[in-house]
Scaffold this motif. Structure first.
Motif, mmCIF file in Angstrom:
data_model
loop_
_atom_site.group_PDB
_atom_site.id
_atom_site.type_symbol
_atom_site.label_atom_id
_atom_site.label_comp_id
_atom_site.label_asym_id
_atom_site.label_seq_id
_atom_site.Cartn_x
_atom_site.Cartn_y
_atom_site.Cartn_z
ATOM 1 N N PRO A 1 0.810 -1.227 0.000
ATOM 2 C CA PRO A 1 0.000 0.000 0.000
ATOM 3 C C PRO A 1 0.839 1.269 0.000
ATOM 4 N N ALA A 2 1.883 1.297 0.847
ATOM 5 C CA ALA A 2 2.713 2.504 0.914
ATOM 6 C C ALA A 2 3.514 2.698 -0.366
ATOM 7 N N TYR A 3 4.016 1.609 -0.943
ATOM 8 C CA TYR A 3 4.848 1.770 -2.137
ATOM 9 C C TYR A 3 4.013 2.141 -3.356
ATOM 10 N N VAL A 4 2.784 1.652 -3.435
ATOM 11 C CA VAL A 4 1.929 2.058 -4.564
ATOM 12 C C VAL A 4 1.619 3.548 -4.477
ATOM 13 N N ASN A 5 1.400 4.060 -3.271
ATOM 14 C CA ASN A 5 1.242 5.505 -3.113
ATOM 15 C C ASN A 5 2.490 6.236 -3.580
ATOM 16 N N GLN A 6 3.662 5.627 -3.317
ATOM 17 C CA GLN A 6 4.920 6.217 -3.766
ATOM 18 C C GLN A 6 5.010 6.207 -5.281
ATOM 19 N N ILE A 7 4.512 5.154 -5.923
ATOM 20 C CA ILE A 7 4.518 5.086 -7.390
ATOM 21 C C ILE A 7 3.624 6.171 -7.975
ATOM 22 N N ILE A 8 2.469 6.392 -7.347
ATOM 23 C CA ILE A 8 1.580 7.451 -7.822
ATOM 24 C C ILE A 8 2.267 8.807 -7.693
ATOM 25 N N GLY A 9 2.963 9.020 -6.565
ATOM 26 C CA GLY A 9 3.741 10.246 -6.421
ATOM 27 C C GLY A 9 4.848 10.343 -7.453
ATOM 28 N N LEU A 10 5.471 9.208 -7.776
ATOM 29 C CA LEU A 10 6.516 9.184 -8.803
ATOM 30 C C LEU A 10 5.940 9.528 -10.170
#
Length: 319
Positions: free
Chosen positions: A223-232
């Motif tokens: 969950p946290a890394y997918v949010n990071q991908i969206i930010g990326l």
């Protein structure tokens, strides 16, 4: 024949003047929440007003939005955005694992260097990292490998590192610092008893990490890394400021060439970003659902299953 004796029921004294039969016939009335209904009505009114202005205001120029939506220039910029985001997401996740293991290492050199990396790239804005990299040719006209103070094999920096390569490196360097902390938090969330049991069974450390720690840590990481991908994905728009024409960069260039179409072009970019983030969110749901097996008794229903459950009463319970 076996007989089962029933336990004697405790008698309850009923206060005088209370008719139990009449009381049982009364229906339970749920507690009312008038504040919720008022808030819901206000939100609906605001949404309807916004929807009305969205489709009745001629300044949005929806006909031009359809004209630009699939234009070759927009699709080319979209392709670059997807390529830069996908490559950076994979590189930053792998790099994050390395940084997380370094932070958790008992080796003081590895743990210190990993902490310094995280500290540096979380402190420096991404745009500065990109600008430094795009001026790398001025700092180091040639790059190469060789023996220190001995023979060197060198090539020109500008011939080896393309604009896209520099953009991906810049995005990855910055994202690795954040993904490393995400991976480290996921690893720390795994119960130490799992590792103790693996050590007792004599399982090698690499296999412990690959087959025991990482699969369980992914429940917290995903969950946290997918949010990071969206930010990326959104951060890739900064590539425009270092001469890479991604989706946002193409929109900016077209807006300068066709100033009367700037609003439709911005709408086009907004819709494409919404589509991309929605696709990533759908992938996130199914990945989380996959790793939830064994952690929950009942897996969360998929969107299709939810639609079926909503439609089933309308069709008399037919499946």
């Amino acid at each position: 024949m076996t007989t089962i004796a029933r336990a004697p029921q405790a008698s309850v004294e009923v206060p005088a003047g209370i008719d139990l039969h009449r009381l049982a016939q009364r229906s339970v009335v749920p507690l009312r929440h008038p504040g919720r209904w008022v808030a819901t009505a206000l939100v609906l009114v605001l949404l309807l007003n916004f929807g009305e202005t969205l489709f009745t205001n001629p300044s949005w120029e929806w006909s031009k939005v359809g004209k630009w939506f699939f234009s070759p220039a927009i699709l080319t910029g979209l392709q670059l955005t997807l390529a830069a985001t996908a490559i950076s997401a994979v590189v930053s996740f792998l790099g994050g694992i390395v940084i997380a293991l370094g932070r958790l290492s008992t080796n003081p050199v590895l743990s210190t260097l990993s902490w310094l990396y995280v500290w540096l790239f979380r402190s420096v804005p991404l745009i500065l990292v990109l600008i430094f990299l795009f001026n790398l040719g001025n700092l180091y006209p040639t790059i190469g490998i060789g023996i220190p103070f001995g023979p060197q094999w060198e090539v020109k920096t500008v011939t080896v590192l393309s604009d896209l390569t520099l953009g991906v490196i810049g995005l990855s360097l910055s994202e690795i610092a954040y993904s490393g902390e995400i991976v480290r938090a996921g690893i720390l969330s795994v119960d130490n008893g799992q590792l103790e049991a693996a050590k007792a069974l004599g399982i090698p450390r690499r296999r412990q990490f690959r087959r025991i720690v990482l699969p369980q840590a992914l429940r917290s990481i995903v969950p946290a890394y997918v949010n990071q991908i969206i930010g990326l994905l959104k951060a890739s728009s900064l590539l425009f400021y270092v001469s890479l024409l991604d989706l946002f960069g193409v929109v900016q260039n077209l807006g300068s060439t066709y100033p009367s179409d700037i609003i439709p072009l911005l709408v086009v970019a907004t819709i494409w970003y919404l589509i991309l983030t929605s696709v990533v969110s759908i992938v996130q749901f199914y990945v989380e659902r996959f790793y939830a097996r064994g952690a929950v008794r009942v897996l969360p229903p998929t969107p299709l299953q939810r639609v079926r459950s909503w439609l089933r009463p309308a069709f008399g319970g037919a499946r």
